[in-house]
Scaffold this motif. Structure first.
Motif, short mmCIF file in Angstrom:
data_model
loop_
_atom_site.label_atom_id
_atom_site.label_comp_id
_atom_site.label_asym_id
_atom_site.label_seq_id
_atom_site.Cartn_x
_atom_site.Cartn_y
_atom_site.Cartn_z
N GLY A 1 0.68 -1.44 -0.07
CA GLY A 1 -0.05 0.18 -0.04
C GLY A 1 0.68 1.41 -0.04
O GLY A 1 1.69 1.35 -0.92
N GLY A 2 0.52 2.03 1.15
CA GLY A 2 1.29 3.55 1.13
C GLY A 2 1.89 3.29 2.76
O GLY A 2 1.35 2.59 3.47
N ARG B 1 0.91 0.60 -10.61
CA ARG B 1 1.47 1.79 -9.93
C ARG B 1 2.53 1.49 -9.16
O ARG B 1 2.72 0.24 -8.50
CB ARG B 1 0.10 2.40 -9.20
CG ARG B 1 -0.62 3.05 -10.02
CD ARG B 1 -1.81 3.73 -9.34
NE ARG B 1 -2.70 2.82 -8.46
CZ ARG B 1 -3.90 3.04 -7.92
NH1 ARG B 1 -4.11 4.28 -7.91
NH2 ARG B 1 -4.42 1.90 -7.45
N ASN B 2 3.29 2.36 -8.78
CA ASN B 2 4.60 2.03 -7.81
C ASN B 2 4.03 2.10 -6.34
O ASN B 2 5.00 2.17 -5.44
CB ASN B 2 5.59 3.28 -8.11
CG ASN B 2 6.18 2.90 -9.67
OD1 ASN B 2 6.31 1.89 -10.05
ND2 ASN B 2 6.28 4.05 -10.42
N ALA B 3 2.77 2.52 -6.12
CA ALA B 3 2.45 2.51 -4.65
C ALA B 3 0.90 2.39 -4.64
O ALA B 3 0.14 2.32 -5.82
CB ALA B 3 2.48 3.73 -4.01
N MET B 4 0.46 2.20 -3.35
CA MET B 4 -1.13 1.96 -3.33
C MET B 4 -1.76 0.85 -4.45
O MET B 4 -2.73 1.03 -4.90
CB MET B 4 -2.02 3.19 -3.50
CG MET B 4 -1.26 4.31 -2.42
SD MET B 4 -1.39 3.66 -0.80
CE MET B 4 -3.04 3.72 -0.50
N ASP B 5 -0.94 -0.27 -4.73
CA ASP B 5 -1.65 -1.19 -5.79
C ASP B 5 -1.42 -2.67 -5.44
O ASP B 5 -0.87 -3.12 -4.26
CB ASP B 5 -0.74 -0.96 -7.05
CG ASP B 5 -1.67 -1.15 -8.32
OD1 ASP B 5 -2.86 -1.78 -8.22
OD2 ASP B 5 -1.15 -0.51 -9.27
#
Lengths: 761, 155, 291
Positions: C101-102, C189-193
């Motif tokens: 996630g983040g 994506r590079n985050a939240m994915d």
């Protein structure tokens, strides 16, 4: 002097401290919450609704179905009313519907004491449907025996124009021509604040609606139309708004909130959509499918461009065919010395409704045009940048569509500036080494043209009232809406520039209330500084005149010898000599028993010009062929938006547009099943809204032309930055890999298919 | 309704509440008038509801209010004292990192924790991005937000 | 506001197990980032909760006397990432945890919750698979140990019974000492994915030859899976780029990714092979071997 300076936004402190109040931050005693019951199929007729279980739930106050709403069709697009009945938006919606046209359509609504109860009750309502065929591809939608999505048929609008000369001759004079298919995706605005409104009544005949809207005055009209309720008895209030990007240039939840309070004795009712509802049950960007053709002669001149599109407007027209119309029209001034044909058809489909979204059809059309331009140049063996430089419009060129001269045209300078900033020529040579293997480098460029407002298609009216307060400060009331773009601040700068009063003495009232805010159609079409700015200028001139006239009456010094500097009135020839302070003058005007009065000025002005704005994107990318991923190493937007009123705010607009366009280029799309109309990804996990880690460093610059039709030399800037990054990235992928993507988004999934097809992997 | 008594500090003020166990911390903070806590998604994806809990950024929409018992909570409202905005808040203003403002308070809190944690250390843009990747913004393309955080670490 | 019908707070693992056995509908809540989302979506089966958010017993990271590492299942990802013990012994777990996630999610979501959720995309699980982690489970009938590779039964299905709790994750010294490791999460994506494919490798190279390779994938089969055919094939091979490509191809034999609207099977297979190649290469480099 304030125009041109990086003045701090007027609402900056309110926003960083979190004290700025948005619609959800206001509560009223006894507020009830309403939640829609949405269809779980994309096309069909409601056969039965069973509300028994939901009604029995403690805390449920009322349930309304499509049978309970007025039999009135209304149009939701946030356009000014047209006095020409043939030019109005399609009236195709009821408050609730028996005929559901997309997955998520609104068949009933529950009102309860809390949102939790309302949502629970909505889930307990059992709806049965008779299914109808789902129509989501142009072939099916336009088939002779296709089911009609609306009684008026499946075509919302169609038009064609050929301008700038004779097409047959242009084709004949071409050395090379080409034709390619392209398409763009359905994307969503993703404003951080979801759609929300609440309504209440303070007597038996007046309704107040508080809403997160870009268009309070238009919302008032549409609520009135949807409920057949007197317009003068509806008041729409717009507090701070958490972004809109066009999705709130549509009336989405306001008429229902007003309907519910009317039905429930004036009780305050809030509709607060979830993120999931916002993604697929409000508005989206129209996907375009079609072709672009072009021709080039032996001198490298673009002989013609010819774009044919089908635009999918989804289940309801909303802005409908206006999107394709605007997209085609706004692309005409970029390369104005060629023959231009544009043909568009807008059709209904069983998908979420598309509406206005930043740059309104233009990103789609320019994606077609700038892809075609790139391939045409390559076919002719000309450098794509040289091809664009050669054909870019120049000041004095005639806009082939409206036959008017283009007074300021900085596209060529934008291209030259960008070329230097990205070090185009050197990198072009250097990257020749990086055209095979798994890591490749490429450069891309794309141009755009846009417009400043909607004239002459629609009326461009803006109204402003300014009043001198007793302490010598000025209140500015405008119907134009601050939605985050910074229009309030820019208006303060303009008012300061013209009156001479310092910006810190000018308060622009950020909340619109249709009961007292002067009439303006709202925030859209990048019209605020251009159209609103004209009204600010004229009102400021009048206010200054009124102040100086009163100064003459008060002091005996002739008005034509006076000017305002900061908070004082001084002699023009002797600026250090204060004749009277604004405060003293205002006290006198308000309270002198025998003269004066409140000093105000009010102007309502219709702008009857429309200046095109221009720019381009340069991008430097790395493609990892095996991973099917694009990494943006450098990206720069260069804009000709005339004079820049506030450089910090201007850059902010450019960065934001670039970020959205990068998302649309590489990641974002609403995924809808062609067969069932199912929306797969109406949530943040699967709708790939770029995070901060997916967005590269963003650079921008300006070519400041002077636009003579605007009082401050300015042109549009809010929407344009979103137009050219996507085609520039696409052209860079072509440069890096030799593969020419034709569809958006150029996501890893799509690049995988392309790379496989071309034998790269 | 099941309730539980909790005691926590919000922006320096001690609060005791008999809280409905069904509530998120977002619900409770907003009811306390701290409407800088925004709900943008309700599922911990957008970060608009970020508060610092014992100086750590948390999505308050995905945090039960009862968990706040004994905690020290900070929101954007509390970062501004005596009419003076905080250094991070001022950096956002100066960099032009504020537009619609809806994501801003959440971002400010993430940045505040970041700046307090990395003050005096060498920090690159990649780390700034990684540590802000739980907050979404649609207005700025994030560029000026990164600039604002960088400027806070400079001196 | 969540539609929670019953709420109990457990102060010990024992108490949590007793509460679970007293209420067949109850669910545990630790970090909350899965359970609260389900509740928001209206899943009533999550409306009776037993709160183990604060449970100290399942927190902490320790190095045992025999150099085995214990990670408390209730550790949030940020604490895992920032643990010095993990950094010095099993940094791949921190790497993988960093892709969850983040930051806000990592600040509250727990590594145990990530496993117990049963998602085939769980970001931490591939790294635990190549470390041959053992899971310590306690239930009403006593305690048991389950290898992480046997913890998953299928999408969303795990071996835990209703009255059991995942307490700790153990990594034996022999499974990390001398290994080079690497993890890569491939996502849109590079985050939240959510991972399209996750790939972890642990490798021991002796005198230029592969001694042991452990290769695990997420989202590549109905449950997190070790590519055992590729692992066995690799033993004794020279650690060269050419052989790595062969091993990567072999990995496909053990895997069967889904064809879904998120990604086609073809695409996933291509990414599996690409990641296998890159992740094994990076693990070899991490082991201090030059290719």
């Amino acid at each position: 002097m304030s125009v041109g300076k990086p003045i701090e936004r007027l609402d900056a402190v309110a926003k960083v401290t979190g004290k700025a109040r948005y619609t959800e931050d206001f509560t009223l005693q006894g507020m009830k919450h309403a939640v829609y019951v949405r269809s779980d199929i994309a096309h069909g007729m409601v056969k039965s609704i069973n509300v028994d279980e939901a009604s029995a739930l403690t805390g449920v106050r009322a349930i309304f179905t499509y049978e309970d709403v007025p039999d009135i069709l209304f149009a939701t697009a946030g356009h000014p009313y047209s006095t020409d009945p043939g030019h109005r938006d399609p009236y195709d919606r009821n408050l609730l519907t028996k005929h559901v046209r997309y997955e998520g359509d609104e068949v009933a609504i529950v009102v309860a004491d809390s949102e939790l109860i309302a949502r629970k009750a909505a889930r307990l309502i059992k709806v049965e449907y008779d299914k109808l065929p789902v129509l989501n591809t142009p072939e099916r939608i336009l088939a002779d025996d296709a089911e009609m999505i609306h009684p008026t048929g499946n075509i919302v609008g169609a038009h064609e124009f050929v301008v700038g000369g004779d097409m047959a001759e242009a084709i004949k004079s071409s050395e090379h021509t080409l034709e390619n298919k392209y398409s763009t995706a359905m994307v969503q605005h993703f404003h951080l604040e979801n759609h929300i409104a609440y309504a209440y009544m303070e007597d038996n005949e007046n309704i107040t609606v508080v809403s997160s809207t870009q268009i309070p005055h238009i919302a008032r009209r549409i609520i009135s139309e949807a409920l057949d309720f007197p317009m003068g008895k509806i008041k729409v209030i717009k507090p701070y708004i958490g972004g809109g990007f066009g999705a709130k240039q549509d009336v989405v939840v306001e008429p229902m909130a007003a309907f519910l309070t009317l039905k429930m004795g004036g009780a305050p009712i809030q509709i607060n959509l979830t993120r999931e509802e916002c993604l697929s049950c409000t508005r989206t960007r129209h996907p375009f499918l079609g072709t672009a053709k072009g021709g080039i002669d032996k001198n490298g001149k673009l002989t013609f461009m010819d774009v044919e599109v089908v635009s999918l407007t989804g289940a309801y027209a909303s802005h409908g065919h206006a999107i394709a119309q605007a997209g085609g029209a706004k692309a005409c001034t970029m390369y104005p010395r060629s023959v231009i044909r544009f043909n568009a058809t807008t059709v209904y489909s069983n998908m979420p409704a598309a509406g206005a979204m930043r740059a309104y059809g233009t990103p789609q059309v320019i994606f077609f045009v700038e892809n075609m331009m790139e391939e045409l140049a390559l076919k002719a063996g000309i450098d794509p940048l040289e091809f664009r430089l050669k054909n870019a419009g120049l000041p004095g060129d005639i806009n082939p569509l409206n036959k008017k001269p283009i007074l300021s045209h900085g596209l060529k300078e934008c291209l030259e500036k960008g070329r230097k900033l990205i070090d185009w020529d050197k990198k072009k040579k250097r990257y020749k080494k990086f055209k095979d293997g798994t890591i490749r480098r490429g450069l891309g460029v794309a141009c755009f043209s846009y417009a400043s407002g909607t004239y002459p298609v629609l009326v461009e009216i803006a109204s402003v009232r300014m009043a001198l307060v007793q302490d010598g400060s000025v209140h500015v009331l405008t119907g134009a809406t601050e939605i985050g773009q910074g229009s309030d601040t820019v208006f303060a700068q303009m008012a300061s520039e013209t009156t001479g009063i310092s910006t810190d003495k000018i308060k622009v009232i950020s909340t619109q209330d249709t009961d007292f805010s002067p009439f303006d159609t709202g925030s859209y079409a990048s019209r605020q500084t251009y159209v609103g700015g004209q009204a600010i200028y004229k009102t400021a001139e009048k206010l200054k005149d009124n102040i100086l006239a009163y100064a003459e009456e008060m002091t005996g010094v002739l008005a034509n010898r006076l000017q305002i500097v900061g908070d004082k009135i001084v002699l023009i020839e002797q600026p250090d000599k204060t004749v009277v302070t604004l405060k003293d003058l205002s006290i006198d005007a308000h309270y002198h028993k025998d003269r004066g009065g409140q000093i105000t000025a009010e102007v309502s002005y219709k702008t009857r010009t429309n200046a095109p704005s221009f720019g381009c994107t340069f991008v430097d990318i790395e493609v990892d062929i095996e991973l099917c991923k694009v990494d943006i190493k450098e990206i720069i937007n260069i804009h000709d938006s005339g004079k820049i009123i506030n450089p910090i705010l201007a850059k902010g607009q450019v960065h934001g547009g670039m970020g959205m366009s990068i998302g649309a280029a590489l990641a974002e799309e609403m995924l809808i099943d062609d067969e069932t109309g199912k929306v797969y990804n109406n949530n943040l996990l699967d709708y790939k809204m770029p995070t901060i880690m997916d967005t590269p460093d963003l650079k921008c610059d300006f070519v400041e032309t002077e636009e003579p039709t605007a009082s401050y030399g300015n042109k549009s800037l809010g929407e344009p930055p979103i137009i050219s990054p996507a085609p520039a990235i696409r052209n860079a992928i072509l440069d890096a890999t030799g593969v020419a993507p034709s569809e958006l988004p150029m996501s890893p999934k799509r690049l995988f298919e392309l790379f496989k097809l071309e034998g790269l992997i | 309704m099941i309730t539980k008594e909790i005691e926590f500090t919000v922006n320096g003020q001690l609060i005791t509440l008999d809280v409905d166990i069904r509530k998120s911390l977002l619900d409770v903070l907003r009811e306390e008038g701290l409407t800088s806590i925004k709900q943008g998604c309700g599922v911990g994806e957008c970060g608009a509801c970020t508060a610092l809990i014992d100086d750590i950024p948390m999505d308050t929409c995905m945090y039960l209010a009862v968990w706040a018992d004994g905690k020290d909570i900070r929101t954007s409202e509390g970062e501004s004292r005596d009419g003076q905005v905080s250094k991070v808040q001022q950096a956002y203003i100066d960099a032009g990192a504020v537009q619609c403002g809806y994501c801003t308070p959440g971002f400010i809190m993430t940045s505040t924790a970041f700046v307090e944690k990395y003050k005096g250390q060498k920090v690159d843009r990649d780390l700034i991005r990684k540590e802000h990747s739980g907050n979404l913004c649609r207005c700025t393309g994030y560029e000026t937000i990164v600039c604002a955080v960088e400027s806070c670490l400079k001196d | 506001m969540f539609d929670i019908k019953s709420y109990e707070k457990a102060d010990t693992v024992k108490q949590a197990i007793e509460l679970l056995s007293a209420n067949p509908d109850a669910k545990l809540i630790a970090g909350g980032t899965d359970v609260l989302i389900r509740l928001r979506e209206g899943h009533e089966e999550f409306s009776s909760i037993i709160d183990i958010h604060h449970l100290e017993e399942i927190k902490g990271v320790e190095m045992q006397d025999n150099m085995d590492v214990r990670i408390g299942a209730g550790m949030c990802f940020t604490d895992v990432i920032e643990s010095e013990i993990i950094d010095q012994t099993i940094p791949i777990v921190a790497e993988a945890s960093g892709t969850v996630g983040g930051p806000q999610v990592r600040n509250v979501a727990t590594i145990g919750g990530n496993l117990c959720n049963g998602a085939i995309s769980a970001d931490s699980v591939a790294s635990l698979c190549v470390l041959d982690a053992t899971l310590e489970i306690e239930g009403i009938d006593g305690a048991r140990e389950v290898p992480v590779t046997e913890f998953y039964l299928g999408p969303g299905k795990i071996v835990l019974t209703h009255t059991e709790i995942l307490k700790s994750i153990y990594i034996k010294a022999e499974n990390y000492m001398g290994f080079g490791t690497h993890y890569y999460k491939y996502a849109m994506r590079n985050a939240m994915d959510i991972a399209t494919i996750g790939c972890a490798a642990a490798i021991k190279v002796d005198e230029g030859k592969v001694e042991t390779l452990k290769l695990a994938f997420t989202v590549a089969a109905p449950k997190p899976t070790r590519a055992t055919t590729a692992e066995q094939f690799s033993v004794g091979l020279d650690a060269t780029s050419e052989n790595i490509e062969k091993i990567a191809k072999k990995a496909l034999e053990d895997l069967n990714p889904r064809d879904s609207w998120r990604a086609s099977k073809d695409f996933r297979l291509h990414i599996i092979e690409t990641l296998a190649k890159r992740v094994i290469t990076a693990a070899i480099i991490d082991a201090g071997v030059q290719l």
